[in-house]
Scaffold this active site. Structure first.
Site, mmCIF file in Angstrom:
data_model
loop_
_atom_site.group_PDB
_atom_site.id
_atom_site.type_symbol
_atom_site.label_atom_id
_atom_site.label_comp_id
_atom_site.label_asym_id
_atom_site.label_seq_id
_atom_site.Cartn_x
_atom_site.Cartn_y
_atom_site.Cartn_z
ATOM 1 N N THR A 1 1.218 -1.411 0.148
ATOM 2 C CA THR A 1 -0.287 0.203 -0.129
ATOM 3 C C THR A 1 0.784 1.207 0.154
ATOM 4 O O THR A 1 1.916 1.212 0.640
ATOM 5 C CB THR A 1 -0.669 0.022 0.801
ATOM 6 O OG1 THR A 1 -1.765 -1.433 1.742
ATOM 7 C CG2 THR A 1 -1.669 0.851 1.320
ATOM 8 N N PHE B 1 0.962 4.915 0.389
ATOM 9 C CA PHE B 1 1.053 6.562 1.768
ATOM 10 C C PHE B 1 0.683 7.431 1.567
ATOM 11 O O PHE B 1 2.340 7.451 0.848
ATOM 12 C CB PHE B 1 1.007 5.845 2.973
ATOM 13 C CG PHE B 1 0.604 4.407 3.828
ATOM 14 C CD1 PHE B 1 -0.622 4.320 4.297
ATOM 15 C CD2 PHE B 1 1.243 3.186 3.274
ATOM 16 C CE1 PHE B 1 -1.846 3.692 4.741
ATOM 17 C CE2 PHE B 1 0.426 2.875 3.403
ATOM 18 C CZ PHE B 1 -1.014 2.176 4.674
#
Lengths: 278, 278
Positions: A174, A176
């Protein structure tokens, strides 16, 4: 005063791990139930910065956060990529053979299907949050249950990792963003040489309009690292485009590209210029 | 023999609603627990066709299904957009004032936060599946609980809708593809005049390579309706691009565009050409 960093989720969420990577551990992390509240807290100066997920290699972009970025005026000041590692976690004293049920967010449970196939006697139990399921185990003092969550969650709630990295697919990352509020946030990554710029623009309804916009970057040899379109609701044939490219906003060629892009698009907003993350 | 249509989820899922819109009700819909199993069933000819979600206006693209499309060789033969309407559903005889808990998938619960704010005495309980939560209510004969799911789910399990459309955001649409297996699937939408083509290509590491590829479409005035990049794992600076545009594969200008695109990309696959959906 310690920097106050807002994020969505429970303490021990992957966003907190991202905050640690971006800013070190000497900050005060403040969890919020929703992304909207993370942005509102930054707008009302309850926090100094925010860490938000923007895309995942398996699930795609987090459109909701792109919307919040558009509706607020914060700047992206850093990025980082976190590998999503799911661990089987239980309270101290609970052994693997004791486990009958495993709690976690359904997305996490579904990312560990091989584990459940190999252990058919263990039941999957959906829960609101990965880290929250560890907190619940510890609070309820369950002796026959485990949770799937990050190692940060195991640490925070003083639980034990029984099995590391039980996720099916290791290519689960992921990305960020760190957002700046009304106080300058020193990022750990500012020493990097390679910069990225993120922007969003809209084009009017005409074939080739995206192509003309992208020429602003291509004519200056600026390399795209992400492009994504999103239809503008209620305005058929008009689109928002999210683009990331290598270059820093202050650079002369980037300034020239932005000048042309402003001319050829209907609307342009630079979301931020930041050192490329790991 | 009725057409067998595979989809992911429980009976009553939004994918089943999409299947109904695309093919009418005179088919046999077969639910599978995962997208991988939906594709495998089509590959092993257990089903004739499949209906899969590909993007949502709030959550973005379903990358997992793009991956499955790449790993298999099925063709997209139709598309449709379904508005995601969440309803409060309960067994017959259960009144709104009786409801103490509401079961649903966490994503659905989180899309109805205004309802829960207005009804603070009602507890949110996460469950595996929206339609599955209705089935569970009926099976367990709960008299103090409700579920959040589609109207199709209420119908299938003979439950009652207590409140229609309790979702916070009405701009919640999911786009579905109909995939053809080894038997031609007659789609309801074949009479449409406007066609779309979906393709995926990769480019090598060079600034402007995407720009050159897109010139293949722009030089023929072909309008993009979607573009999305995705990094190729383990090959930094190389990307997969998913592109949808208006045009039919058989059209001469589309053939010419594909010819140029094949020359300028490293890899090109046409995923399908299909009538534009509602």
């Amino acid at each position: 005063v310690k920097l106050k960093i807002g994020f969505q989720g429970e303490l021990g969420a992957f966003s907190q791990e991202a905050a640690g990577q971006l800013l070190g551990r000497d900050t005060q992390v403040i969890p919020f139930p929703s992304f909207a509240e993370v942005f509102d807290a930054l707008a009302s100066r309850k926090t100094h910065a925010a860490v938000i997920p923007i895309e995942n290699t398996l699930h795609g972009s987090v459109y909701e956060n792109y919307d919040h970025l558009l509706n607020h005026d914060f700047r992206i000041v850093a990025e980082t990529n976190i590998r999503i590692i799911h661990n089987l976690i239980a309270p101290p004293g609970v052994a693997f053979k004791d486990i009958r049920r495993v709690y976690s967010h359904p997305v996490a449970l579904n990312q560990c299907l091989d584990f459940f196939k190999a252990n058919p006697a263990i039941e999957k139990v959906p829960f609101y949050d990965t880290a929250g399921s560890v907190r619940m185990l510890m609070h309820e003092k369950l002796t026959d249950a485990g949770a799937i969550a990050s190692s940060v969650a195991a640490n925070i709630y003083q639980a034990r990792i029984l099995k590391k990295s039980i996720e099916d697919d290791r290519r689960n990352f992921t990305r960020f963003f760190l957002l700046n509020g009304y106080r300058d946030v020193p990022s750990r990554k500012q020493e990097r040489n390679v910069w990225k710029t993120s922007l969003v623009f809209t084009t009017r309804n005409a074939p080739g309009s995206l192509f003309r916009c992208l020429s602003a970057l291509a004519l200056r040899d600026l390399s795209l690292t992400k492009i994504e379109s999103r239809p503008l609701r209620g305005r058929p044939w008009e689109y928002l485009f999210y683009v990331d490219f290598i270059g820093r906003e202050q650079d002369e060629n980037v300034q020239n590209a932005l000048h042309q892009l402003r001319e050829m698009s209907d609307f342009l907003r630079v979301l931020g210029s930041y050192p490329r993350g790991d």
